[in-house]
Structure formats: C-alpha cells, structure tokens
Design a protein around this motif. Sequence first.
Motif, PDB file in Angstrom:
ATOM      1  N   ILE A 131       0.836  -1.195   0.000  1.00 12.93           N
ATOM      2  CA  ILE A 131       0.000   0.000   0.000  1.00 12.93           C
ATOM      3  C   ILE A 131       0.872   1.246   0.000  1.00 12.93           C
ATOM      4  O   ILE A 131       2.034   1.209   0.396  1.00 12.93           O
ATOM      5  N   ASN A 132       0.254   2.322  -0.453  1.00 16.30           N
ATOM      6  CA  ASN A 132       0.909   3.610  -0.511  1.00 16.30           C
ATOM      7  C   ASN A 132       0.569   4.381   0.764  1.00 16.30           C
ATOM      8  O   ASN A 132      -0.596   4.583   1.088  1.00 16.30           O
ATOM      9  N   THR A 133       1.612   4.792   1.481  1.00 20.43           N
ATOM     10  CA  THR A 133       1.396   5.411   2.801  1.00 20.43           C
ATOM     11  C   THR A 133       1.267   6.935   2.749  1.00 20.43           C
ATOM     12  O   THR A 133       1.008   7.562   3.773  1.00 20.43           O
ATOM     13  N   THR A 134       1.467   7.522   1.555  1.00 18.75           N
ATOM     14  CA  THR A 134       1.615   8.981   1.461  1.00 18.75           C
ATOM     15  C   THR A 134       0.542   9.777   2.200  1.00 18.75           C
ATOM     16  O   THR A 134       0.841  10.741   2.895  1.00 18.75           O
ATOM     17  N   TYR A 135      -0.713   9.384   2.027  1.00 24.60           N
ATOM     18  CA  TYR A 135      -1.791  10.198   2.595  1.00 24.60           C
ATOM     19  C   TYR A 135      -2.440   9.546   3.804  1.00 24.60           C
ATOM     20  O   TYR A 135      -3.562   9.901   4.171  1.00 24.60           O
ATOM     21  N   HIS A 136      -1.751   8.599   4.423  1.00 28.25           N
ATOM     22  CA  HIS A 136      -2.397   7.882   5.523  1.00 28.25           C
ATOM     23  C   HIS A 136      -1.639   7.972   6.832  1.00 28.25           C
ATOM     24  O   HIS A 136      -0.409   7.966   6.858  1.00 28.25           O
ATOM     25  N   SER A 137      -2.405   8.015   7.919  1.00 21.52           N
ATOM     26  CA  SER A 137      -1.822   8.009   9.260  1.00 21.52           C
ATOM     27  C   SER A 137      -1.428   6.581   9.645  1.00 21.52           C
ATOM     28  O   SER A 137      -1.842   5.620   8.992  1.00 21.52           O
ATOM     29  N   VAL A 138      -0.646   6.434  10.703  1.00 18.96           N
ATOM     30  CA  VAL A 138      -0.275   5.078  11.161  1.00 18.96           C
ATOM     31  C   VAL A 138      -1.494   4.245  11.484  1.00 18.96           C
ATOM     32  O   VAL A 138      -1.509   3.037  11.243  1.00 18.96           O
ATOM     33  N   GLU A 139      -2.536   4.874  12.026  1.00 18.75           N
ATOM     34  CA  GLU A 139      -3.764   4.125  12.328  1.00 18.75           C
ATOM     35  C   GLU A 139      -4.350   3.541  11.051  1.00 18.75           C
ATOM     36  O   GLU A 139      -4.777   2.384  11.015  1.00 18.75           O
ATOM     37  N   GLU A 140      -4.385   4.370  10.012  1.00 16.36           N
ATOM     38  CA  GLU A 140      -4.963   3.910   8.754  1.00 16.36           C
ATOM     39  C   GLU A 140      -4.094   2.847   8.094  1.00 16.36           C
ATOM     40  O   GLU A 140      -4.604   1.839   7.591  1.00 16.36           O
ATOM     41  N   ILE A 141      -2.780   3.063   8.117  1.00 14.75           N
ATOM     42  CA  ILE A 141      -1.871   2.084   7.506  1.00 14.75           C
ATOM     43  C   ILE A 141      -2.000   0.736   8.226  1.00 14.75           C
ATOM     44  O   ILE A 141      -2.193  -0.307   7.596  1.00 14.75           O
ATOM     45  N   ALA A 142      -1.943   0.779   9.559  1.00 17.46           N
ATOM     46  CA  ALA A 142      -1.971  -0.475  10.331  1.00 17.46           C
ATOM     47  C   ALA A 142      -3.294  -1.217  10.122  1.00 17.46           C
ATOM     48  O   ALA A 142      -3.313  -2.433   9.918  1.00 17.46           O
ATOM     49  N   THR A 143      -4.414  -0.498  10.160  1.00 17.74           N
ATOM     50  CA  THR A 143      -5.695  -1.187  10.019  1.00 17.74           C
ATOM     51  C   THR A 143      -5.905  -1.686   8.594  1.00 17.74           C
ATOM     52  O   THR A 143      -6.495  -2.747   8.393  1.00 17.74           O
ATOM     53  N   LYS A 144      -5.392  -0.951   7.613  1.00 18.43           N
ATOM     54  CA  LYS A 144      -5.499  -1.435   6.236  1.00 18.43           C
ATOM     55  C   LYS A 144      -4.688  -2.718   6.052  1.00 18.43           C
ATOM     56  O   LYS A 144      -5.124  -3.647   5.379  1.00 18.43           O
ATOM     57  N   ILE A 145      -3.518  -2.756   6.648  1.00 20.07           N
ATOM     58  CA  ILE A 145      -2.683  -3.963   6.536  1.00 20.07           C
ATOM     59  C   ILE A 145      -3.422  -5.162   7.140  1.00 20.07           C
ATOM     60  O   ILE A 145      -3.499  -6.228   6.540  1.00 20.07           O
ATOM     61  N   LEU A 146      -3.996  -4.964   8.330  1.00 18.89           N
ATOM     62  CA  LEU A 146      -4.717  -6.071   8.965  1.00 18.89           C
ATOM     63  C   LEU A 146      -5.888  -6.499   8.108  1.00 18.89           C
ATOM     64  O   LEU A 146      -6.165  -7.695   7.928  1.00 18.89           O
ATOM     65  N   SER A 147      -6.579  -5.515   7.573  1.00 18.55           N
ATOM     66  CA  SER A 147      -7.756  -5.788   6.782  1.00 18.55           C
ATOM     67  C   SER A 147      -7.391  -6.554   5.499  1.00 18.55           C
ATOM     68  O   SER A 147      -8.073  -7.513   5.113  1.00 18.55           O
ATOM     69  N   LEU A 148      -6.280  -6.173   4.871  1.00 19.01           N
ATOM     70  CA  LEU A 148      -5.871  -6.822   3.623  1.00 19.01           C
ATOM     71  C   LEU A 148      -5.265  -8.203   3.834  1.00 19.01           C
ATOM     72  O   LEU A 148      -5.372  -9.077   2.975  1.00 19.01           O
ATOM     73  N   THR A 149      -4.626  -8.412   4.977  1.00 16.50           N
ATOM     74  CA  THR A 149      -3.971  -9.708   5.205  1.00 16.50           C
ATOM     75  C   THR A 149      -4.857 -10.672   5.979  1.00 16.50           C
ATOM     76  O   THR A 149      -4.545 -11.854   6.070  1.00 16.50           O
ATOM     77  N   GLY A 150      -5.934 -10.140   6.579  1.00 14.70           N
ATOM     78  CA  GLY A 150      -6.793 -10.998   7.393  1.00 14.70           C
ATOM     79  C   GLY A 150      -6.207 -11.323   8.765  1.00 14.70           C
ATOM     80  O   GLY A 150      -6.726 -12.185   9.475  1.00 14.70           O
ATOM     81  N   LEU A 151      -5.127 -10.641   9.155  1.00 10.74           N
ATOM     82  CA  LEU A 151      -4.580 -10.863  10.498  1.00 10.74           C
ATOM     83  C   LEU A 151      -5.579 -10.395  11.553  1.00 10.74           C
ATOM     84  O   LEU A 151      -6.220  -9.359  11.404  1.00 10.74           O
ATOM     85  N   GLN A 152      -5.679 -11.156  12.633  1.00  8.41           N
ATOM     86  CA  GLN A 152      -6.611 -10.805  13.714  1.00  8.41           C
ATOM     87  C   GLN A 152      -6.098  -9.627  14.532  1.00  8.41           C
ATOM     88  O   GLN A 152      -4.933  -9.568  14.888  1.00  8.41           O
ATOM     89  N   ARG A 153      -7.026  -8.723  14.855  1.00 11.81           N
ATOM     90  CA  ARG A 153      -6.717  -7.670  15.807  1.00 11.81           C
ATOM     91  C   ARG A 153      -6.981  -8.238  17.186  1.00 11.81           C
ATOM     92  O   ARG A 153      -8.041  -8.798  17.424  1.00 11.81           O
ATOM     93  N   LYS A 154      -6.038  -8.092  18.100  1.00 10.67           N
ATOM     94  CA  LYS A 154      -6.353  -8.404  19.502  1.00 10.67           C
ATOM     95  C   LYS A 154      -6.834  -7.122  20.157  1.00 10.67           C
ATOM     96  O   LYS A 154      -6.567  -6.032  19.689  1.00 10.67           O
TER      97      LYS A 154
END
Lengths: 270, 270
Positions: free
Chosen positions: A245-268
């Motif tokens: 993903i392209n991080t240019t316009y995203h905050s760490v919250e958005e980057i991290a949640t997008k990664i989880l969402s795209l990979t299917g990793l579980q959020r604890k």
Amino acid sequence: MGRKVFFISDGTAITAEVFGHAVLSQFPIDFEQNTIPFVETIAKAEEVKGQINDCFITTGERPLVFHSIVNPEIRAIIYSSEALDYDFLNTFVTPLEQQLGVKAEPKVHRTHSIDNDAYSDRIDAIHYAMDNDDGISLKNLDEADIILVGVSRCGKTPSSLYLSMQFGVKAANYPFIAEDMDNLRLPAELKARKHKLFGLTIEPMRLHEIRNQRLQGSTYASPRQCRMEVKEVEMMYKRERIPYINTTYHSVEEIATKILSLTGLQRKMF
Amino acid sequence: MGRKVFFISDGTAITAEVFGHAVLSQFPIDFEQNTIPFVETIAKAEEVKGQINDCFITTGERPLVFHSIVNPEIRAIIYSSEALDYDFLNTFVTPLEQQLGVKAEPKVHRTHSIDNDAYSDRIDAIHYAMDNDDGISLKNLDEADIILVGVSRCGKTPSSLYLSMQFGVKAANYPFIAEDMDNLRLPAELKARKHKLFGLTIEPMRLHEIRNQRLQGSTYASPRQCRMEVKEVEMMYKRERIPYINTTYHSVEEIATKILSLTGLQRKMF
C-alpha cells in the motif's frame, strides 16, 4: 480561542479523549481541549468542579465536559458543575443493561488493565517490534506475524510499532537501501517467508521531503534518488507479487488497520 | 461463546473498538468481538448487513453493533439490519449541534488524519523514542521531553513508545544495569538534565518472573539479583529526589498517563 472542552475520568481518560476527539472532529470549529485523568477522590472531584465553574465565569460559556467516570459519587460531583456534560459510559451502559438483561458491574481501571493474557502478548509484541526493527536482526522472523518491507522512511517503523502497541501483532520490518538498488532482490531470509511480507510505498516527492528534514541536501534525500528507489521497489513488489500500500496520505492508524484488513490478520483487543 | 458484537466503521474502526471495549468492560460477561473497518461502499455495507443477519439466524440472538459510521447512506444500511445498534457518533453529535449552534460537517477519515502539524510531531516522537531507547544514545537528550530511568525490564521501553505514539511526547530511556550497582550514580549526561528524569520501579518478584521468561535460570533473572537492583535503584531515586512510580500493577496506558499527570507534561491529541 475555541470553546473549552474537558475530558474527565477516574481512570487514564484515554477512552474519553479518543472518543471525544472523534466526536469533536465532526465539527468545523476549534476547541480548547483539556484532559483531567485520575479523578479518584471526592476532594479531587470538587477541585475539578471548581475549575469547570471558574471557566464558565471567565468565558461566559458553559464548558463541554466529556466524561467516562465509573465511580457514581465522583460522577455526581461533576454532574453538579456548570458544565454541559456528556456521559460517555452511562449513555450506553444503561440501554445495554436492558438489552442484555445483565447488570453492569462498574469497576474503575478495568478498561486498561493488565489482568489478561493478552496484555503480556502485547508487551511481547512491542519488544519484538523494537528488536526486529529496520532489519536489525533476521534471526527471529519465524515469530513474526508480518514483515513490513520498503525503502528508508516510508513508514515501516511507526507502522510496526502501532501494530504491536494497539493490536498485539508481532511486526518485523526490513529496509531496502540504496546499495541494494542495482540488483534489487529479496534476501533469502525474506524469500523463505514470502507469505508474511507486506510492502509499503510512498510518493517520491513526499519521501524527498521527509528525508530532507533529516539529512538536508544529501544524495539520500534527493528527488532523483527517491524516485529511483521507489520505482525499483515497486517493480519488485509486482515481480514478487508482494501486496503493498501507498502510505503517502495515511496516518499510522490507517496504515496499520489497512494492513490487517488486507492480510486478514486478527486484531487483539486491549 | 459470548454474545456476538460487531464494531463497524467507514474508517479504521479504532474509535468504535476502543470505546466499545470501554463500555463492554463494565459488564461481567464474555463477548465475541469482531471488527469490520473500511465499510466504504454500498456493496460492502450490504455484505456486512448479510453477515449480521446470518449471525442472528445462526445464534437466535440479535448481535450488538457498535458503529461510528460517518457516511449516512452506509449508516442507513447497517441500521436496517437485525442488529441492536448503538450509534457512537450520532448519539453525541446531534445534541452537540444543538448546544453549540453549529452544524456538524461529517467527513470520513478525519479522526485519524495526517492533515495537521501534530501528526509529524508524533512521527518524530516515535522515531525519537526508537533512537533513544535503552541508553543507546545519550547525545540527543536535550530534545527529550522526559527521560525514563530504571532497571532492565521494568517497563521503560513500552512506556516510552506509548508516550510518543499516543501523546507525541519525546521520551528517551536509560537502564541501570547490574555492573552499575556497586556504586550506583547518575551518569553526567543524566545529572545535567535531572529535571527531566522520571523513575520506574517494580516489585522484585514480578521482575524475576519477567526476566525469567527471557533468560530462564540466569543470574540476571534471579530473585536475589532482582531484589538487589530494585533496592539500589529506589535508594538512588530517594537520594537524588527523582520522582518515580511502581509499574507492577499498571498497564502502559496507566503508566504513561500517570507520568504525564505527575510531571505536568502536555498531552497532544491525535
């Protein structure tokens, strides 16, 4: 000077602050925000009430008070102030009690408690992210839930730390550096764990700005170098079929949640 | 299996999750929690509605849905599901509009946006915490807002990172190690910045448990060593009048907010 706002809690006030911030961000005006955590005694509550009332007298406007106070005695004192108050917890707890047919058992300091297994998993994840930042070590990659890759300063470190801190996910990260670019390929340690790789990319001019703040006028920060590195790395992502993903316009919250969402990793949950 | 709960948002869902977690933690029962972020299209909203309705059919109980959906069309679709829904944003936004006499201007992705100066301060703070962890460097201490000190594994690193991540506070940290203990004193670099020092301490048996997980049976992890180090360090805090807190029963959230509260350091808001 914007309207005065207080976030008040008998705990850390993080919940009141995070949630209050989300609510206020819907309004196109400025607020002057003030957080008062650990209002745990009657004396402290009376002091805070005095502060709210003084604010009303000084400004002529009732301050907004967002609170998540668990203790009913403390709450009553804040209620009796001149504030316009918004009770985050009880607004939802009371209807939930009815819906669930279960009485709430309010307890201070339960939200951010260490009384669960997840907490030590999370601390482990934070130490893991620290110890496996920036390709420091490629020894513990079997433990990683995910391995973020990308050029220097594209957002790998803050994203890895956020993943560990907020979601208890073990994230390592690995940088592709200038010396790699002539013949960019994945190191064997990464190749063997390709299913865990996730790429970050960034617009070259934004990368230039970020690097320039650090090492002004350097080759490292030059637009030419930034363009070249981003291009090489994106080509490799495509060649190796690494999701990115392209991080240019995203905050760490958005980057991290997008990664989880795209990979299917579980959020604890913490 | 506990009652089913969904946290749903057209953004990261972090706010819905953090706040929902605070509300649910008041109840003495288990919940089965599921977060669905980035519900940004009609199609995705319909899919989520289907998931909620399937859950109702399978379990015979209406799932609880906590949401913070900014887009009204998306929200309407979720409303029309079989869920018991709790609308985090609008429950407060509507009364606030009346109180403030200002119309909300709902905008997705505003809560965790990078469109403010505070965001780059925060990223700087995260990199600062990384680069000044564990006494790696004593060169940049003039930039520190605070310097956490304490024995190895008493909680310095997670606390420093949380301070930077959540509050944009630049926190360095410095460990007192076994070799220092015979004649424990502050290094000159710390002595010169004594007003920035904040001590962490921990109960020796808890420290023993934590260290033992890492290096089982080592001298480093032995109860005797842990007792000795904690005692020496606490004596030094008292001698040097360094404020300190005991981290044994506290989460990083609690430690970080207590430090800010005791030192008067400002929390920045993200």
